[in-house]
Design an enzyme around this catalytic site. Sequence first.
Site, mmCIF file in Angstrom:
data_model
loop_
_atom_site.group_PDB
_atom_site.id
_atom_site.type_symbol
_atom_site.label_atom_id
_atom_site.label_comp_id
_atom_site.label_asym_id
_atom_site.label_seq_id
_atom_site.Cartn_x
_atom_site.Cartn_y
_atom_site.Cartn_z
ATOM 1 N N ASN A 246 -10.078 15.189 -1.370
ATOM 2 C CA ASN A 246 -8.818 15.902 -1.573
ATOM 3 C C ASN A 246 -8.937 16.917 -2.705
ATOM 4 O O ASN A 246 -8.903 18.114 -2.469
ATOM 5 C CB ASN A 246 -7.712 14.874 -1.886
ATOM 6 N N THR A 247 -9.124 16.427 -3.937
ATOM 7 C CA THR A 247 -9.061 17.320 -5.096
ATOM 8 C C THR A 247 -10.071 18.466 -5.001
ATOM 9 O O THR A 247 -9.752 19.614 -5.370
ATOM 10 C CB THR A 247 -9.292 16.518 -6.391
ATOM 11 N N LYS B 294 -4.433 3.413 4.442
ATOM 12 C CA LYS B 294 -5.481 3.478 3.423
ATOM 13 C C LYS B 294 -5.008 2.616 2.262
ATOM 14 O O LYS B 294 -4.067 2.966 1.555
ATOM 15 C CB LYS B 294 -5.700 4.924 2.952
#
Lengths: 65, 65, 65, 65, 256, 256, 256, 256
Positions: H205-206, H95
Site C-alpha cells: 500500500n504505502t 485480512k
Amino acid sequence: MNVIVNGSPQELCATTLAQALDELGYGAATVASAVNGRFVRAVSRDITALADGDAIEIVAPMQGG
Amino acid sequence: MNVIVNGSPQELCATTLAQALDELGYGAATVASAVNGRFVRAVSRDITALADGDAIEIVAPMQGG
Amino acid sequence: MNVIVNGSPQELCATTLAQALDELGYGAATVASAVNGRFVRAVSRDITALADGDAIEIVAPMQGG
Amino acid sequence: MNVIVNGSPQELCATTLAQALDELGYGAATVASAVNGRFVRAVSRDITALADGDAIEIVAPMQGG
Amino acid sequence: MNLYGIEVASRLLLGTARYPSPAILADAVRASGTGIVTVSLRREAGPQRGGQAFWAMIRDLGVRVLPNTAGCHSVKEAVTTAHMAREVFDTPWVKLEVIGDADTLQPDVFGLVEAAAILCADGFEVFPYTTEDLSVAERLVEAGCRILMPWGAPIGTGKGLNNVLGLRTLRAHFPEVPLIVDAGIGLPSHAAAAMELGYDGILLNTAVARAGDPIAMAGAMATAIEAGRAAFLAGPMEPRDMASPSTPMIGQAVLG
Amino acid sequence: MNLYGIEVASRLLLGTARYPSPAILADAVRASGTGIVTVSLRREAGPQRGGQAFWAMIRDLGVRVLPNTAGCHSVKEAVTTAHMAREVFDTPWVKLEVIGDADTLQPDVFGLVEAAAILCADGFEVFPYTTEDLSVAERLVEAGCRILMPWGAPIGTGKGLNNVLGLRTLRAHFPEVPLIVDAGIGLPSHAAAAMELGYDGILLNTAVARAGDPIAMAGAMATAIEAGRAAFLAGPMEPRDMASPSTPMIGQAVLG
Amino acid sequence: MNLYGIEVASRLLLGTARYPSPAILADAVRASGTGIVTVSLRREAGPQRGGQAFWAMIRDLGVRVLPNTAGCHSVKEAVTTAHMAREVFDTPWVKLEVIGDADTLQPDVFGLVEAAAILCADGFEVFPYTTEDLSVAERLVEAGCRILMPWGAPIGTGKGLNNVLGLRTLRAHFPEVPLIVDAGIGLPSHAAAAMELGYDGILLNTAVARAGDPIAMAGAMATAIEAGRAAFLAGPMEPRDMASPSTPMIGQAVLG
Amino acid sequence: MNLYGIEVASRLLLGTARYPSPAILADAVRASGTGIVTVSLRREAGPQRGGQAFWAMIRDLGVRVLPNTAGCHSVKEAVTTAHMAREVFDTPWVKLEVIGDADTLQPDVFGLVEAAAILCADGFEVFPYTTEDLSVAERLVEAGCRILMPWGAPIGTGKGLNNVLGLRTLRAHFPEVPLIVDAGIGLPSHAAAAMELGYDGILLNTAVARAGDPIAMAGAMATAIEAGRAAFLAGPMEPRDMASPSTPMIGQAVLG
C-alpha cells in the site's frame, strides 16, 4: 612457407596474407586477421607479404558477454 | 619586502628564508617550510633568498587521521 | 434518550437501533453497527432496543492497507 | 519383572524403582529417573512400585548447548 | 605485525584528530595501547603556536608517528607534504592520501600510484590509503609499497566494511603484504570483522574521537581487534544454512 | 549482569557440547572466563557411565550450570526434563527449549510460553530460548521469565545476527530485562555486534567447539563480548552517509 | 536512452554466450526485446566455420552488436582486438575490457584508461567495463568515453549489486553520463534495484543463458528493468525505521 | 493463484489508504491491474458521509475487496470488526490483523491464532497478517487458514525483506499454502525478490500511495511482481563466489 595459423604450424603456398586466407578457405568469410600480433586491415591483405615463421591470427564473430 | 606568509600578506625585513622564520618567531619551532610551493629543507633556509611577492608556507605538526 | 454515538454523546428519540440509524440519517447507508461493543446484524436492528447510556458504533467502508 | 529401561527391554528382580536403580548399578550415580513418562523424585523412588511393562528412563548429566 | 622492518605489538593505529580535548586524546592513545598514531601538517598559526604544544604532547606519549598527506588532491601537493613531514617528524613513514573526490574522500588511484612511485624511489616508506581494487594494489606494490591500506568505507562514515567481497579478495591476492583497513570503521564489531578476514591491522580515528567516551572506546577497539585476530588464527567454523543441534540428539529420553 | 538475583561477572555463557575432547572443553571453559555453562540430560548408558565422568569434570570447573531442555518438542517433555534437571543439577535455573521445527530448531513459541508459565509457577528460574518476536516476549515476561534469550540465527548455523532490526526492537521494548543472544553466533564480530545493540550477554557453543582451536576461540569470544559491551557503554558515533575528513581541513598549506 | 547518438528503446543489453543452443539464444534475444547484443571475436576453427553461422544468426535477429574485448589482459591486445572488431562488425562501438585479475575478472583500471584513450582518439565509441571507482570514471570520461559500465559484482557470479553505496555515489557524481551496470546481475530483482538507483541500463548474460529456461528469464529481466526504471521516475517513498499504519487510525470504532 | 477457491489473475493485492486523492487511488488501482484491494471500516462521520462515496468508488472499480481489521489490538475487537466487515462488504474474506505492538505494528501472534480459529470456525476465509514464524504459521494452518501473509518488514517502513532466511524457510515449510508478503515492500525490487523466493503474491500500500507518482508506481510494482514470478518459474542460476567468464576463453587470439 611455414607459418603459424591460429597457433598451429602450417605449410602454405601463399606469399601474401590475402593468398593465405584464400588458401585456408577464408576467402569469402567474415574474418579479421593479424600478422605477428599486428592487425592487418582487409584492404591491406593483398600488400601484406608473409615471411617464414609468421604468426597469423584469423578471428571470426563468436558468442560474447 | 612584501611576502605572503601562510596566505596572508606581510612585510618583512628578512632577505632569506632563515631570517624570515626568525623574524616571524619560528626560530626554534618544529616547522617545515616551502617557498612558492617548493619544499625548502631546513639546512637550505640560510641560502634561500626571498624575493618580493614570494609565498611562504610554514607548517607544524597537527592532529591527523 | 441519551446515547453515545461513535464516541459523542447525543440525544435521540429512537428506542431501537433501527430507529436510531434512521434518525441519524443512516437509513440507506452502507454501514454496520454495534451496541456496547457487540455487533448487531442489520436484520436484528429492529429488535434491538436501546437503553439510556448505550454506546453505539456506526462504521462504514474506508481506506485500508 | 520385564521392564523397558532407556528403551531396551530388561528383566529385573526389583519391585520398586529404588531397587531397580540399585540392580542396574545406578545406586550412587547422579541420575534422575522417570517411569512411564512421569518424573519420579529421588525421595519417592522407594515408594514407587514397578509393574510389568513399565518404561523407566534414567538420565545423567551430558554435554549441552 | 611487521611494518617496514619495525615489529609492532598493537594492531591498532590511531588517528589524533577530532577529540574533545588534548587530554582526552592522550588518555585515548594510552587506553588503546597503540604504538602508532597518525598526524598531519598544517599551517602554524596564532601566537599560541598550537602545533608546538600538540607535538610536545605526542612526543610525551612515546609512540611512533605516521604523518599523513590528508587533504592533498594532487601528486605534487602530496609529495611536497611528504617531504615536509619527513623533516618535521624525522621518519621515512608516510600515510599517503591523494584524494580524488571531495564528497567521498576516495583516493584518486592514479595520483596515488604516481605519488607512491615517486616517494618510494626517494626512500619513503609509504602506507598508501587506497581502495580494495586489485589492479591498483598491484601497481602500488610494484611502485615499492610494502603495506596496503584499503578503506573499509568512506572516511568518517562509520559504516564498517562496505565491500566485504572486495576486501576478502584483496587478502587472498596478497597473502604476504600487511593489509590494514583504514577508514570507515565505526564499531568494534567492524574492526573485529576485518581482522577475522585476515587483515593485519586497523587504522581508525573518528569512531574513537567522536564516541561519547573516547577513552573507553579506544580500549574497546583495541580489545575487538585482538579478538578478531585471535579468531582468525583459531580458525572459525564454517557458517551453514541448515540448523544443527549443539546438544547431542542421541540418548534423548522418551518422556512424551 | 544480574540473572535471577545472581551477579555474574562474565557476559558469556558457554555450551559444553561438540568439543573434540573433554580436556579441550575444560580448557575452553577456563579460557572463556565464563561463569555459566549449559548442560543437558541424556540417558546414562554403557558400563563407562559417561555422564558421571562429565559431571565430575564440570563440577571441577567451579562454574554454575544452566541445564537445557534441548530436543524437547512438547510442553510435557520440556517440563518433565526441567524437573529432572532441577534434581540432578540442584538448581532452579533452566534453559527452556521447546522446539517447533526440526530443520530450523526454531522455538515453538506457543509451547514455549505454556511451558514457561508452568515452570515459573513451580519455582523454576526460566531462561527461555525464544525468537525476537515482541508478542512472544511479552507473554514470557508475563509468565514470570526475568530473562529473555532470543536467537541470533538458527542453532549451529554460525550466521550471526539474522534480524538486526528485530533484535534492536526487542532491546528497545524491554530496557530492563536481561537479554541474551542464544544461538547463531559464529564469529567474535557477531558477538560484539549483539553487545553493541545493548544486549546483556551471549550464549554460544558451536562457534567455539567447532573452531580449529576451541580454546583460543573461547578467549576471542570473551574478549569480543567485552569490547562490544564497552562500546555500548561508551556511546558509539552515529554512522553517516557522507564522508567527513578526520584530519582538519583548516590550515592546510597551499602547495599545489 | 541515448548511446553515442543512437536512441535505444530497450534498456537491456544482452550477452550471447553460454546458451544451451543457438536456437535458445535467438529466442532469448527476441523475448528480451533488446536492441543490442554483445559479441566477441575468437579464432575461426574447424571445417564447420562456427563463427560464420553464428554471425548469420545474429544478423537475422536485426539487433545492433556491441563487440567486446573479453579476455584481453593488456592494452595492446585490447586495442588490436577492438580494431579487428570494428572491421568485422562494421561498428565503432566496442565494449572495452582490460582484465586485471583472472580470478575476479576485475578490470585493470590503468590499462582500461590507457586503452580507452587510444581508442577514443581513434574514433571508437567506447563502452568501458569498469568498477564503481570515481577517480577511474573521471579518467574514462576525460579520455572520451560517453558511457560508463561499472560492474555490479564479478562477472558470472550472479551476486547482484555488491557495492550499492559505491554505485549510488557514481550515479550522483555523473548525473548526465549514461551508466549501465555490466556483470554480476543474477536475478530480476538485482536488475530492478540498479534501475531504482537511477542507472540507465543493464548488460547481462549468464543470468539468462544459465537459467533453467533462458527464454523466460530473458523476458523476466526485461520486465524487471522496466519496473525499476518506472519506479525511479515515479519517485519511491523514503524508507523509515519506525512502522507507520497504512490504514488510518482516526475514526477507529471502540469495540474492546 | 488460487485464494480460497477463487482464481486470481494478478499476484498484486493493493491497499487503498494514504493516496493523495480518490482519483489517484482509482487510477493506481487500474494501473496496477490488481483484482483485489484492501479496505477497512471506520466510523462514518460528518455530513459528507465520506465512507459512502469511498465505497461507491471502490465498487465502480470492479475489484474484489479484502476487508482488514487494522488497528485491532484484541481478539474481541478483531472478531467483531470481522463480523461487521462481512456484513458491509458481503464477503467471507478478512485480512486478520491483531496488533501486538504499536511501534512496530507487529502481529500479536497469540491473539492472531486465537482470532483466526474463531473466525475460521465461523465460516470466514481468513488472510492472516503474520510473521515468518513457523510455529505460528503451523497453528494458523491448523486453525483453518488456507493462506498465510507474513510481513516483509514492519508496516509502512518500505524496508523490503527484513528476514530473507526466515521467509525462505517458511516457503520451504509450506510448499502448498499460498504465501503473500504483506507489509514492508518499498520498491519493485523488493517485490520481485519476494516472488523470486517462490512467494505467491504481494500485498502493499504505502509504497504506491506515497510514491511521487502513485499511478506509475502501481504499474511498476505489478510489472516487477510478474518479473519475479517469471524468474522463479524459469529457474535462476546459482550465485557463485568466483568469477566466471561469460565470453568463452577457448579460441582467444594471441595478440599480446
